[in-house]
Design a protein around this motif. Structure first.
Motif, short mmCIF file in Angstrom:
data_model
loop_
_atom_site.label_atom_id
_atom_site.label_comp_id
_atom_site.label_asym_id
_atom_site.label_seq_id
_atom_site.Cartn_x
_atom_site.Cartn_y
_atom_site.Cartn_z
N LEU A 50 0.82 -1.21 0.00
CA LEU A 50 0.00 0.00 0.00
C LEU A 50 0.86 1.26 0.00
N VAL A 51 1.86 1.28 0.88
CA VAL A 51 2.66 2.49 1.02
C VAL A 51 3.59 2.69 -0.16
N THR A 52 4.10 1.59 -0.71
CA THR A 52 5.11 1.73 -1.76
C THR A 52 4.51 1.91 -3.14
N TYR A 53 3.43 1.18 -3.43
CA TYR A 53 3.01 1.13 -4.82
C TYR A 53 1.72 1.88 -5.15
N THR A 54 0.89 2.18 -4.17
CA THR A 54 -0.39 2.80 -4.54
C THR A 54 -0.28 4.32 -4.54
N LYS A 55 -1.28 4.93 -5.14
CA LYS A 55 -1.35 6.37 -5.19
C LYS A 55 -1.47 6.94 -3.77
N PHE A 56 -2.31 6.24 -3.00
CA PHE A 56 -2.49 6.68 -1.62
C PHE A 56 -1.16 6.66 -0.86
N GLY A 57 -0.40 5.59 -1.07
CA GLY A 57 0.88 5.48 -0.39
C GLY A 57 1.82 6.61 -0.77
N LYS A 58 1.80 6.94 -2.05
CA LYS A 58 2.67 8.03 -2.50
C LYS A 58 2.24 9.34 -1.86
N ALA A 59 0.92 9.56 -1.83
CA ALA A 59 0.42 10.79 -1.21
C ALA A 59 0.83 10.84 0.25
N MET A 60 0.72 9.69 0.91
CA MET A 60 1.07 9.64 2.31
C MET A 60 2.54 10.00 2.53
N ARG A 61 3.38 9.46 1.69
CA ARG A 61 4.80 9.76 1.85
C ARG A 61 5.08 11.23 1.54
N ALA A 62 4.32 11.75 0.57
CA ALA A 62 4.51 13.17 0.24
C ALA A 62 4.13 14.05 1.43
N VAL A 63 3.02 13.73 2.07
CA VAL A 63 2.58 14.52 3.22
C VAL A 63 3.60 14.41 4.35
N ALA A 64 4.13 13.19 4.53
CA ALA A 64 5.10 13.00 5.60
C ALA A 64 6.35 13.84 5.35
N ARG A 65 6.73 13.96 4.09
CA ARG A 65 7.95 14.69 3.79
C ARG A 65 7.73 16.19 3.90
N ASP A 66 6.66 16.70 3.33
CA ASP A 66 6.45 18.15 3.32
C ASP A 66 4.97 18.46 3.12
N LYS A 67 4.33 18.83 4.23
CA LYS A 67 2.89 19.02 4.19
C LYS A 67 2.50 20.14 3.22
N GLU A 68 3.23 21.25 3.30
CA GLU A 68 2.88 22.41 2.46
C GLU A 68 2.97 22.05 0.97
N ALA A 69 4.09 21.43 0.62
CA ALA A 69 4.30 21.07 -0.78
C ALA A 69 3.21 20.11 -1.24
N ALA A 70 2.86 19.13 -0.38
CA ALA A 70 1.83 18.17 -0.74
C ALA A 70 0.51 18.88 -1.01
N LEU A 71 0.23 19.87 -0.17
CA LEU A 71 -1.00 20.66 -0.32
C LEU A 71 -1.00 21.36 -1.67
N LEU A 72 0.15 21.92 -2.02
CA LEU A 72 0.26 22.64 -3.29
C LEU A 72 0.11 21.70 -4.48
N MET A 73 0.49 20.44 -4.27
CA MET A 73 0.37 19.47 -5.36
C MET A 73 -1.06 18.96 -5.50
N GLY A 74 -1.95 19.50 -4.69
CA GLY A 74 -3.34 19.10 -4.80
C GLY A 74 -3.71 17.87 -3.99
N ILE A 75 -2.84 17.49 -3.06
CA ILE A 75 -3.17 16.35 -2.20
C ILE A 75 -4.05 16.83 -1.06
N ASN A 76 -5.10 16.08 -0.79
CA ASN A 76 -5.98 16.43 0.33
C ASN A 76 -5.32 15.93 1.62
N VAL A 77 -4.58 16.84 2.24
CA VAL A 77 -3.76 16.46 3.38
C VAL A 77 -4.62 15.93 4.53
#
Ligand SMILES: Nc1ncnc2c1ncn2[C@@H]1O[C@H](COP(=O)(O)OP(=O)(O)O)[C@@H](O)[C@H]1O
Ligand SMILES: [Mg+2]
Lengths: 321, 258, 295
Positions: C161-188
């Motif tokens: 789930l964490v490595t291969y799915t879209k959700f997993g990618k979003a999760m890792r993005a949020v973990a790395r940088d919440k602001e950037a993830a938000l700007l990328m259109g991820i629903n944090v």
């Protein structure tokens, strides 16, 4: 501005008055022995919270193992008075000193660890101390240490609390305390100004632990029985102290004192609702944090000056209305 | 002039992983010189300051100051040797008052003992008074006497830079390192700063090394310049000589071709 | 039985216990990775999961798998609500006040459970008959096998789930940088909710497995394992999924080995001693990366 000499005098008189009032109410039977007991416990908790404030609030370290120092002071002093017949005062000091030494040892990881890692390491230290005590037959082991004489009176607890608060206040307002603040605010800048951050972290731990140890000595001679359980000398107790500290406001001594007193009394008041007490208390905690995330005093201090200003404000607004 | 240089840097190298941020840099600084360290962004200027003040590990070379060896000493030891600095991205204690920021920096000169402080002996009171007086003097010097009780973080940018200089002065340094002291200042503020730095050197007789991008200020102020490019020291000399140095002009204008 | 066979036996027991720690530690580590909060109430979610499983098995008469799924869903709901009500409003507050809120939530769950489920322990229904299987010189029970099997299965699922799915990618993005993830259109907010749901579901499974293993559950069962699972997460390097697994297994094994060496009261101290020693040599845990501060 009230003059320093004068405020000092006013404070001493106020403190004496509080003591006098408690004694008076006690002699008139308005305060039951149970109430005075709770007040002693308030004083012990004030010492614990203020000393933790030195470590967490003023030096910016993150310790959640404070009960470990309490445990050392509690058990060593009890051992000394019960088994060695050492006078109480000397036992308190010994308890404090050994706890202070342990503080030196716990301070050492603080040199390498930061934030949450340090927190969990201190918690671990506290639990290790508890398990060691649990395995020491000389102090009752798992059965607990009973038969400790009741030496802790309200007077002694009150005086020790005052000494602790004054000494820590003096520390904070000296070059030593400022160095600790500098370490808290920005370790790199502090170092570049000649502050040996290592030394001050360890110093804060040692000093904080010393006072927690004295509080422990008062605690065991107040309860007369020590059990090596998480809630009495383990992480549950550490967390209790931490809660008081954060609710009062990190870096505020008056906040610590107020929170320690209030949060010691509230559970006693809730005794009538024994069933719901354990539910009301955490809800209260969450609600206070939601509305006052930086704690009651939020780093400020309550002083005679600010009180005077407040009174003046009230008076002048009354005048206009 | 004494023949021995106060600050001696020889073959200094600093490495971050594969990147050699400072490469075999050697220079020396006579006492009471006002010198500038210039070079394009990322040339390694701040890194040299960090190496001088013990904030990043030195991978090769030697730094000495007077008869003290500073190489890889902890920062607080270096500060005690009389080296003070400011930071490119201001590092004031933002939640403390300006006065406290300065008083903290008196640390190395404090005499009273821990017990004196815990019980507020007469000595404590006497010295605290001195410390406060010293801090106010330093604030006076940088023209911020009225801001003593303000929170450092609440001051405008230019004033914060001056507080940081005043704080460094509280160490009674022999060598003062200023990292882009004029960054973010308006022309008026820059002018005041220029005067201030001159006065510091002339009145306090300290050696000053500053990093600055404002060429007018640098050429105006400094007696000696060191030019850094990609971690190499490419030129040394007085402002006139530097201005006409071909390698320097290339580094500033045609750096992309290299 | 010679000592090395005993040690081997304890290794087996340790791996079973350790995989429970790992399951709980995963929740700690995911939440920490994403909002930097030590979710002190996580141990209580594990406890609640055990109770949900208990009632699903006894009151609803479900069989093991549906009971487990139901409990996971209920625990996930509790986790999401907890974040919504108690943590989200404090997202921009000092971290320590969120920590205190988490502690408050933990106490609240404990005392509510005590009030609702009763303070005394409940015998956990045995959803499968007890069997002992000989495996060379050591024994392994079918419950241990179940624990181990379920834990490994869930970990693999989580890893995928964490490595291969879209959700997993979003999760890792949020973990790395919440602001950037938000700007990328991820629903944090939604990702954070999902993280709580996931972590809580894993904890609930651990609760049921432990209930079956020890035959009993009580309102305080979350305290020590919760704490130790957190220690395990830190040991491995908090915020890192493989770290939680490694830390959990190590801790389970270390504890059981100490029991073999003869002291069961020292058992609780071992976890912490191991932790402190490891942290002194690797200040950010076994798999943690060293953070560098630019001056
Ligand atoms: N702590 C660090 N870790 C890794 N690289 C760094 C670090 N500090 C500086 N650098 C790198 O070293 C080079 C020089 O940086 P710096 O000294 O800040 O340049 P400047 O001359 O602009 O002050 C840059 O490429 C920078 O990215
Ligand atoms: Mg720079």
């Amino acid at each position: 501005m009230v003059k320093p000499r004068l405020t000092g005098l006013i404070k001493i008189i106020l403190l004496l008055c509080i003591y006098g009032v408690v004694r008076l109410l006690e002699s008139r039977g308005l305060l039951l022995p149970y109430h005075v007991q709770v007040l002693s416990l308030c004083c012990i908790n004030v010492i614990l919270v203020v000393s933790l404030n030195l470590i967490n609030g003023f030096t910016g370290q993150f310790s959640i193992g404070h009960a470990g120092f309490l445990a050392i002071g509690a058990y060593l002093s009890a051992f000394l008075t019960v088994k060695m017949h050492v006078p109480f005062l000397a036992a308190i000091l010994c308890g404090g000193l050994l706890a202070g030494l342990a503080g030196l040892a716990v301070g050492l990881p603080a040199l390498r660890l930061r934030g949450d890692y340090l927190a969990i390491a201190t918690l671990g230290f506290g639990e290790i101390i508890r398990v060691i005590i649990l395995n020491m037959e000389a102090v009752g082991g798992a059965k607990g240490f009973s038969g400790i004489p009741k030496y802790t009176t309200f007077g002694i607890a009150y005086l020790t609390a005052i000494i602790t608060v004054v000494v820590i206040r003096n520390f904070v307002h000296s070059d030593y305390g400022r160095a600790c603040l500098a370490v808290r605010e920005d370790e790199i800048a502090a170092e570049s100004l000649g502050v040996n951050s290592t030394y001050f972290k360890v110093l804060a731990f040692a000093l904080g632990a010393f006072f927690a140890g004295t509080a422990g000595a008062l605690f065991s001679h107040y309860l007369q029985y020590m059990a090596p359980t998480p809630s009495q000398i383990g992480f549950v107790k550490s967390i209790d102290i931490l809660i008081m500290l954060v609710l009062g406001g990190l870096g505020s001594l008056t906040g610590s004192v107020i929170a320690a007193v209030v949060l010691t009394i509230i559970p006693e008041l809730l005794r009538g609702f024994a069933e719901y007490r354990m539910i009301i208390y955490p809800i209260l905690l969450i609600v206070v944090m939601l509305y006052l995330p930086a704690g009651l005093m939020a780093g400020r201090e309550l002083s005679l000056d600010s009180l005077a200003r407040l009174c003046k404000g009230v008076k002048s607004s009354a005048h206009y209305s | 002039m004494p023949t021995t240089a106060e600050l001696m840097v020889s073959n200094l190298s600093v490495q971050f992983g594969g990147l050699k941020a400072v490469n075999e840099v050697s220079f020396s600084l006579q006492p009471q010189t006002l010198a500038g360290l210039i070079g394009p962004n990322g040339a390694g200027k701040t890194t040299i300051f960090n190496a001088l003040t013990g904030l990043c590990p030195v991978s090769g070379g030697e730094i000495s100051f007077g008869d003290q060896r500073l190489t890889n000493q902890p920062p607080h030891t270096i500060a005690r040797c009389g080296v003070a600095r400011t930071f490119q991205n201001i590092r004031l204690f933002k939640n403390l008052t300006v006065l406290d920021n300065l008083r903290i920096a008196y640390h190395k000169n404090r005499q009273y003992s821990l017990l004196c402080s815990l019980f507020r002996s007469p000595r404590y009171w006497r010295e605290e008074e001195q410390i406060t007086a010293r801090a106010k003097e330093a604030l006076e010097l940088v023209g911020l006497a009225t801001k003593a009780e303000h929170l450092a973080g609440s001051l405008p940018y230019g004033e914060q830079r001056r507080v940081e200089i005043a704080r460094a002065l509280m160490l009674s340094p022999k060598l003062l390192l200023l990292d882009e002291p004029a960054a973010g200042m308006n022309p008026q503020e820059t002018l005041t700063l220029l005067e201030l730095i001159r006065r510091l050197r002339n009145e306090l007789k300290i050696t000053i090394l500053l990093i600055e991008h404002d060429m007018k200020l640098v050429m105006n102020l400094c007696e000696r310049l060191f030019v850094l490019d990609y971690g190499h020291l490419i030129a040394t000399g007085d402002p006139k000589a530097i201005q006409s140095n071909r390698r320097v002009v290339e580094a500033y204008l045609g750096g992309t071709g290299a | 039985m010679s000592w090395h066979i005993a040690a081997l036996q304890q290794l087996v027991n340790g791996l079973a216990l350790g995989s429970v720690y790992a399951l709980i530690a995963l929740g700690y580590t995911m939440v920490y990775g994403i909002i930097k909060l030590i979710n002190f109430a996580h141990g209580e979610i594990y406890m609640l999961g055990a109770y949900f499983g208990f009632y699903a098995l006894t009151l609803l008469n479900l069989s093991l798998l549906p009971a487990m799924l139901l409990s996971m869903a209920a625990a996930a709901l509790v986790g999401v609500l907890l974040e919504r009500v108690a943590y989200r409003p404090l997202r921009n507050s000092p971290r320590i006040s969120v920590l205190i809120t988490a502690i408050g939530a933990s106490l609240l769950f404990q005392s509510t459970a005590q009030l609702v489920f009763g303070a005394s322990f409940k015998p956990f229904p045995q959803a499968m008959p007890f069997r002992r299987i000989q495996l060379g010189p050591v024994f392994i029970t079918n419950r241990q096998l179940l624990i181990f099997g379920v834990a490994v299965l869930l970990m693999i699922l989580l890893h995928v789930l964490v490595t291969y799915t879209k959700f997993g990618k979003a999760m890792r993005a949020v973990a790395r940088d919440k602001e950037a993830a938000l700007l990328m259109g991820i629903n944090v907010d939604r990702i954070i909710s999902a993280t709580f749901a996931l972590g809580s579901a894993l904890a609930a499974t651990a609760g049921i497995l432990v209930g079956m293993y020890y035959n009993r559950i009580d309102p305080y069962m979350g305290m020590m394992p919760g704490l130790k699972a957190f220690v395990a997460a830190v040991l491995g390097g908090i915020g890192m999924v493989p770290g939680a697994v490694l830390g959990g297994l190590l801790m389970g094994v270390a504890e059981n080995l100490v029991v073999t060496l003869g002291s069961s009261t020292l058992r609780d101290a071992v976890a912490f001693a191991v932790l402190i020693v490891v942290l002194l040599f690797r200040p950010t845990g076994l798999l943690g990366k060293k953070g560098i501060e630019k001056v």
